[in-house]
Design a protein around this motif. Structure first.
Motif, PDB file in Angstrom:
ATOM      1  N   VAL A 287       0.849  -1.187   0.000  1.00  0.00           N
ATOM      2  CA  VAL A 287       0.000   0.000   0.000  1.00  0.00           C
ATOM      3  C   VAL A 287       0.885   1.238   0.000  1.00  0.00           C
ATOM      4  O   VAL A 287       1.871   1.294   0.728  1.00  0.00           O
ATOM      5  CB  VAL A 287      -0.923  -0.019   1.241  1.00  0.00           C
ATOM      6  N   LEU A 288       0.558   2.194  -0.850  1.00  0.00           N
ATOM      7  CA  LEU A 288       1.227   3.496  -0.836  1.00  0.00           C
ATOM      8  C   LEU A 288       0.200   4.521  -0.384  1.00  0.00           C
ATOM      9  O   LEU A 288      -0.828   4.685  -1.035  1.00  0.00           O
ATOM     10  CB  LEU A 288       1.693   3.876  -2.243  1.00  0.00           C
ATOM     11  N   THR A 289       0.467   5.183   0.742  1.00  0.00           N
ATOM     12  CA  THR A 289      -0.462   6.222   1.185  1.00  0.00           C
ATOM     13  C   THR A 289       0.324   7.482   1.485  1.00  0.00           C
ATOM     14  O   THR A 289       1.498   7.415   1.830  1.00  0.00           O
ATOM     15  CB  THR A 289      -1.224   5.820   2.477  1.00  0.00           C
ATOM     16  N   ALA A 290      -0.355   8.601   1.348  1.00  0.00           N
ATOM     17  CA  ALA A 290       0.266   9.860   1.737  1.00  0.00           C
ATOM     18  C   ALA A 290       0.184   9.940   3.252  1.00  0.00           C
ATOM     19  O   ALA A 290      -0.679   9.330   3.880  1.00  0.00           O
ATOM     20  CB  ALA A 290      -0.476  11.015   1.089  1.00  0.00           C
ATOM     21  N   GLN A 291       1.096  10.670   3.848  1.00  0.00           N
ATOM     22  CA  GLN A 291       1.128  10.846   5.297  1.00  0.00           C
ATOM     23  C   GLN A 291      -0.219  11.365   5.791  1.00  0.00           C
ATOM     24  O   GLN A 291      -0.744  12.328   5.265  1.00  0.00           O
ATOM     25  CB  GLN A 291       2.233  11.861   5.633  1.00  0.00           C
ATOM     26  N   ASP A 292      -0.771  10.694   6.808  1.00  0.00           N
ATOM     27  CA  ASP A 292      -1.991  11.169   7.470  1.00  0.00           C
ATOM     28  C   ASP A 292      -3.208  11.296   6.558  1.00  0.00           C
ATOM     29  O   ASP A 292      -4.180  11.934   6.909  1.00  0.00           O
ATOM     30  CB  ASP A 292      -1.766  12.540   8.139  1.00  0.00           C
ATOM     31  N   LYS A 293      -3.150  10.759   5.363  1.00  0.00           N
ATOM     32  CA  LYS A 293      -4.287  10.906   4.461  1.00  0.00           C
ATOM     33  C   LYS A 293      -4.857   9.553   4.123  1.00  0.00           C
ATOM     34  O   LYS A 293      -4.116   8.613   3.878  1.00  0.00           O
ATOM     35  CB  LYS A 293      -3.824  11.570   3.163  1.00  0.00           C
ATOM     36  N   ARG A 294      -6.189   9.480   4.075  1.00  0.00           N
ATOM     37  CA  ARG A 294      -6.773   8.235   3.642  1.00  0.00           C
ATOM     38  C   ARG A 294      -6.916   8.262   2.129  1.00  0.00           C
ATOM     39  O   ARG A 294      -7.998   8.373   1.584  1.00  0.00           O
ATOM     40  CB  ARG A 294      -8.115   8.006   4.313  1.00  0.00           C
ATOM     41  N   ALA A 295      -5.787   8.274   1.454  1.00  0.00           N
ATOM     42  CA  ALA A 295      -5.767   8.310  -0.005  1.00  0.00           C
ATOM     43  C   ALA A 295      -4.540   7.551  -0.423  1.00  0.00           C
ATOM     44  O   ALA A 295      -3.548   7.529   0.294  1.00  0.00           O
ATOM     45  CB  ALA A 295      -5.678   9.751  -0.491  1.00  0.00           C
ATOM     46  N   GLY A 296      -4.619   6.949  -1.566  1.00  0.00           N
ATOM     47  CA  GLY A 296      -3.436   6.236  -2.025  1.00  0.00           C
ATOM     48  C   GLY A 296      -3.814   5.067  -2.895  1.00  0.00           C
ATOM     49  O   GLY A 296      -4.942   4.975  -3.387  1.00  0.00           O
ATOM     50  N   VAL A 297      -2.853   4.176  -3.071  1.00  0.00           N
ATOM     51  CA  VAL A 297      -3.074   3.064  -3.972  1.00  0.00           C
ATOM     52  C   VAL A 297      -2.582   1.775  -3.337  1.00  0.00           C
ATOM     53  O   VAL A 297      -1.632   1.771  -2.551  1.00  0.00           O
ATOM     54  CB  VAL A 297      -2.408   3.354  -5.355  1.00  0.00           C
ATOM     55  N   LEU A 298      -3.321   0.712  -3.635  1.00  0.00           N
ATOM     56  CA  LEU A 298      -2.955  -0.622  -3.165  1.00  0.00           C
ATOM     57  C   LEU A 298      -2.567  -1.442  -4.389  1.00  0.00           C
ATOM     58  O   LEU A 298      -3.283  -1.430  -5.395  1.00  0.00           O
ATOM     59  CB  LEU A 298      -4.183  -1.247  -2.486  1.00  0.00           C
ATOM     60  N   TYR A 299      -1.425  -2.113  -4.331  1.00  0.00           N
ATOM     61  CA  TYR A 299      -1.031  -3.016  -5.395  1.00  0.00           C
ATOM     62  C   TYR A 299      -1.107  -4.443  -4.869  1.00  0.00           C
ATOM     63  O   TYR A 299      -0.538  -4.735  -3.823  1.00  0.00           O
ATOM     64  CB  TYR A 299       0.392  -2.730  -5.884  1.00  0.00           C
ATOM     65  N   GLY A 300      -1.817  -5.289  -5.585  1.00  0.00           N
ATOM     66  CA  GLY A 300      -1.909  -6.696  -5.196  1.00  0.00           C
ATOM     67  C   GLY A 300      -1.253  -7.559  -6.248  1.00  0.00           C
ATOM     68  O   GLY A 300      -1.413  -7.323  -7.449  1.00  0.00           O
ATOM     69  N   LEU A 301      -0.505  -8.557  -5.785  1.00  0.00           N
ATOM     70  CA  LEU A 301       0.084  -9.547  -6.688  1.00  0.00           C
ATOM     71  C   LEU A 301      -0.822 -10.776  -6.638  1.00  0.00           C
ATOM     72  O   LEU A 301      -1.038 -11.338  -5.563  1.00  0.00           O
ATOM     73  CB  LEU A 301       1.504  -9.891  -6.222  1.00  0.00           C
ATOM     74  N   PHE A 302      -1.376 -11.146  -7.787  1.00  0.00           N
ATOM     75  CA  PHE A 302      -2.347 -12.235  -7.848  1.00  0.00           C
ATOM     76  C   PHE A 302      -1.852 -13.349  -8.761  1.00  0.00           C
ATOM     77  O   PHE A 302      -1.074 -13.105  -9.687  1.00  0.00           O
ATOM     78  CB  PHE A 302      -3.674 -11.737  -8.428  1.00  0.00           C
ATOM     79  N   SER A 303      -2.390 -14.549  -8.550  1.00  0.00           N
ATOM     80  CA  SER A 303      -2.095 -15.622  -9.499  1.00  0.00           C
ATOM     81  C   SER A 303      -3.393 -16.348  -9.843  1.00  0.00           C
ATOM     82  O   SER A 303      -4.392 -16.250  -9.128  1.00  0.00           O
ATOM     83  CB  SER A 303      -1.070 -16.594  -8.925  1.00  0.00           C
ATOM     84  N   ASN A 304      -3.378 -17.053 -10.966  1.00  0.00           N
ATOM     85  CA  ASN A 304      -4.534 -17.873 -11.353  1.00  0.00           C
ATOM     86  C   ASN A 304      -4.154 -19.348 -11.166  1.00  0.00           C
ATOM     87  O   ASN A 304      -3.024 -19.649 -10.775  1.00  0.00           O
ATOM     88  CB  ASN A 304      -4.992 -17.512 -12.774  1.00  0.00           C
ATOM     89  N   PRO A 305      -5.086 -20.282 -11.417  1.00  0.00           N
ATOM     90  CA  PRO A 305      -4.772 -21.695 -11.142  1.00  0.00           C
ATOM     91  C   PRO A 305      -3.595 -22.230 -11.969  1.00  0.00           C
ATOM     92  O   PRO A 305      -3.040 -23.272 -11.631  1.00  0.00           O
ATOM     93  CB  PRO A 305      -6.064 -22.428 -11.520  1.00  0.00           C
ATOM     94  N   TRP A 306      -3.205 -21.528 -13.028  1.00  0.00           N
ATOM     95  CA  TRP A 306      -2.087 -22.000 -13.852  1.00  0.00           C
ATOM     96  C   TRP A 306      -0.769 -21.352 -13.435  1.00  0.00           C
ATOM     97  O   TRP A 306       0.229 -21.448 -14.134  1.00  0.00           O
ATOM     98  CB  TRP A 306      -2.390 -21.767 -15.328  1.00  0.00           C
ATOM     99  N   GLY A 307      -0.818 -20.590 -12.322  1.00  0.00           N
ATOM    100  CA  GLY A 307       0.413 -20.007 -11.789  1.00  0.00           C
ATOM    101  C   GLY A 307       0.846 -18.731 -12.477  1.00  0.00           C
ATOM    102  O   GLY A 307       1.886 -18.180 -12.180  1.00  0.00           O
TER     103      GLY A 307
END
Ligand code: NAG
Ligand code: NAG
Ligand code: NAG
Ligand code: NAG
Ligand code: NAG
Ligand code: NAG
Length: 643
Positions: A287-307
């Motif tokens: 998660v990247l958030t600005a200091q004291d702010k409820r704003a930002g971006v979440l990066y998720g690393l995902f996989s499918n059944p084939w890896g």
């Protein structure tokens, strides 16, 4: 013969926009080699320092990095003999896991907490005076070690310390273990998640979501749930976000006495629209958030059944909005008073009718109906030839006063991709080859303020500079087309330089163009200047030799072609990859004598990379040279450039 060698060496990569634009081989010295392979490593790094704590097998490594090398202090932490004997006698875990794998190294306030698997019977220590480990049980602040560390290293654990002085721990489900989210250390009440809230969770990460009002601070946990009874044609995984408030002090008898009263969870989707191509297993999250702010971006690393692995990006505002407004699954009555799960300070009025009612709602209906979808609807467009194993991210203030996200992706083959993520696209700035072995990247730690990235495999740990601007070359075009937000072109010094800390955007004169690959900010003069011709290298060979001329590929986003002086003709690369090779074609066999120039076209501008003057010589010396060294000499030259 040489022809065949060429085929296998160079006929590998294809030019594609989503590939890394540049490829670097890093030989830098700040690296540490483990004496033996470490198949499970945990890392702790405090921003602004040069020290990395690495937990390995029966060992804590305290590594101090300088630009010249690494100083290491190794603290052995053996498992108890009795625990080891008991573990070896059991049938279940592989014998290799009967050791003390250090799974947690965390600094809580000023206390270093170290926990390990201790051969199936987890144990914690406090690191005192930076060198001595003492048993943690006496401290009175710590919960049960088996709530903090898993008994075996293959069971993934997450730990997170808050600046309020608490430690939060999540253990994945394995075998008979249901999995848990707990507060395990600190002066606040130690709490847990109800077992029914989590369905065989496999944890992927946790992050603090700040707020300008301290009591509204939350923690998000990222995990996949696994449905053991799903049919074979059904996807058994579901990606989830669980959240709690850090002010949570538990419920009131008889409801949720020792459990979270603010736990809610949501389903996360990662895939293209409503197609079948969904990635349901979340492996890691940052998660990247600005200091004291409820704003930002979440990066998720995902996989499918084939890896296959992908990255999806989410807006923290969207997630926050969903948790504060969505209907709760299976609950349709209106709420009275505070919405269930709201972060509120406990006060004397607590325990009233509404609270009890809300506790009941959270206990039985913690899941929200809204589904969290990625920004841009689909996964980031990234190269697919290597699987991603780990990711970290940084937020960079560019010279236009905008913030840009940079992702670092560790891969299965031990590479690191540096990716600029803008609202328009994901641009792979460079691929770094760091390690001699090709083992997967296991762990990474990033230090934005200091400008360092730490990367670990089973064999070694290395530190990279985030702003490594000198690598891009010495022209304005090279610097601008890199699209690296850490770097800008300094017109006065004619250099690609890191953006200095405290750079003043109104008085500063550095130039950048991050939103697209366009170097027109360098001016027409710069473009014209690059039209200059290189001085041709002489290549003298016997007339019967097949000549292959290499041209080093720097930018994998450019198009390379060969041109011959005085002919209105251009030749494509015979093979491309790390080198664009000119060789005999069906029409010109062998190549005519003359000057050949390798031209690269990128962003609409053509530049000359290298040139050769080819001369055929029938003299005895040249002929023998050609027959023995000829094209293999050129091959060697090509190989040198790639380094
Ligand atoms: C830590 O250092 C202090 C001061 O040097 C010393 O008094 C103390 O005994 C040390 N603690 C341990 C556990 O070594
Ligand atoms: C950590 O520091 C905070 C604020 O300074 C304090 O309130 C808290 O009690 C400390 N926690 C521990 C476990 O020492
Ligand atoms: C797991 O899958 C089965 C089969 O589709 C389904 O009946 C069941 O409700 C699922 N369990 C959960 C908790 O979703
Ligand atoms: C706690 O007190 C504040 C004001 O002192 C009040 O606004 C709030 O509703 C109270 N919270 C609860 C849960 O009763
Ligand atoms: C930038 O420089 C200008 C002009 O000297 C000055 O007015 C401004 O305060 C500076 N900004 C910052 C953030 O230092
Ligand atoms: C680059 O930017 C300039 C100025 O914004 C624009 O005129 C030009 O068309 C752009 N070039 C390309 C190739 O997009």
């Amino acid at each position: 013969m040489n022809y065949l060698i060429f085929m296998s060496v160079f006929f590998s990569a294809v030019l594609a926009e989503k590939s890394a634009r540049l490829k670097f081989l890093v030989h830098g010295p700040p690296r540490f080699h483990f004496a033996k392979p470490e198949n499970y490593i945990s890392m702790y790094h405090q921003e602004g320092t040069n020290t990395l704590y690495v937990g390995g097998k029966a060992m804590v490594f305290i590594l101090t990095f300088t630009d010249r090398g690494v100083r290491d202090l190794q603290i052995p932490v053996e498992s108890d003999d009795t625990a080891k004997a008991t573990c070896m006698a059991k049938a279940a875990p592989p014998k290799l896991e009967c050791d003390n794998f250090i799974t947690v190294v965390q600094k809580v306030n000023d206390t270093f907490v170290v926990c390990g698997t201790n051969a199936g019977s987890p144990k914690c220590w406090l690191l005192v005076n930076e060198t001595v480990l003492t048993d943690a049980q006496g401290s009175g602040l710590i919960g049960s070690p088996s709530d903090i560390s898993p008994p075996y290293p293959s069971q993934k654990a997450i730990s997170l310390a808050t600046d309020g002085g608490s430690l939060y721990s999540a253990l994945s489900s394995v075998g008979g273990h249901t999995g848990s989210i707990r507060r395990t250390f600190g002066s606040q009440k130690l709490l847990k998640a109800e077992n029914v809230w989590l369905l065989n969770p496999q944890f992927a990460g946790a992050a603090i979501i700040p707020s300008s009002l301290k009591y509204k601070e939350e923690i998000y946990f990222f995990f996949s749930e696994f449905n053991k009874t799903a049919r074979v044609d059904e996807e058994p995984y579901r990606a989830r976000i669980g959240r709690i408030c850090t002010v949570d002090e538990g419920g009131i008898k008889p409801l949720l006495t020792d459990s979270w009263t603010t736990f809610m969870k949501a389903r996360m989707m990662c895939g293209s629209g409503s197609t079948q191509q969904q990635y349901n297993n979340i492996r890691q999250a940052v998660v990247l958030t600005a200091q004291d702010k409820r704003a930002g971006v979440l990066y998720g690393l995902f996989s499918n059944p084939w890896g296959r692995t992908v990255i999806c990006a989410y807006s923290i505002e969207d997630i926050d909005q969903a948790f504060s407004t969505s209907k709760l699954r299976g609950y349709s009555s209106p709420f009275t008073g505070n919405r269930p799960g709201t972060c509120v300070r406990r006060n004397s009025t607590a325990g009233g009718h509404n609270d009890i009612k809300n506790l009941g709602i959270i206990r039985y209906h913690p899941e929200i109906e809204d589904v969290i979808r990625p920004v841009g609807v689909a996964p980031l467009d990234l190269p697919t030839d290597d699987q991603i194993t780990h990711t970290v991210a940084d937020i960079v203030l560019a010279v236009n006063d905008e913030h840009y996200s940079v992702l670092y992706l560790g891969t299965e083959q031990g590479k690191v991709l540096k990716v600029l993520h803008t609202s328009e696209d994901a641009f792979v700035i460079a691929q770094y080859t760091l390690f001699h072995n090709e083992g997967p990247v296991q762990n990474m730690a990033i230090d934005g303020p200091k400008g360092h990235l730490y990367v670990g495999t089973a064999m070694e740990v290395q530190r990279l500079q985030l702003a490594d601007c000198g690598r891009y070359g010495d022209t304005c075009r090279d610097c601008i087309l890199s699209r690296d937000p850490y770097c800008g072109w300094d017109r006065a010094r004619r250099k690609c330089v890191p953006i200095p800390t405290g750079y003043n955007i109104t008085t500063g004169s550095l130039i950048q163009n991050l939103d697209q690959s366009n170097a027109s900010v360098c001016g027409v003069a710069a473009a014209a200047q690059k039209q200059h011709k290189t001085s041709p290298k002489n290549v003298v060979v016997g007339s019967s030799t097949s000549v292959f001329l290499p041209c080093p590929v720097r930018s994998f986003h450019a198009t390379y072609r060969w041109e011959m002086d005085n002919f209105m003709k251009s030749y494509p690369c015979l093979f491309s990859g790390d080198s664009c090779v000119l060789g005999p074609t069906a029409v010109d066999l062998p190549l005519k004598e003359g000057v050949f120039r390798c031209m690269a076209t990128e962003d609409g501008v053509k530049t000359e990379v290298i040139s050769y003057r080819l001369v055929y010589n029938a003299g005895p010396l040249a002929a023998s040279l050609a027959s023995t060294l000829g094209s293999s000499l050129l091959l060697a030259v090509a190989a040198l450039w790639l380094l």
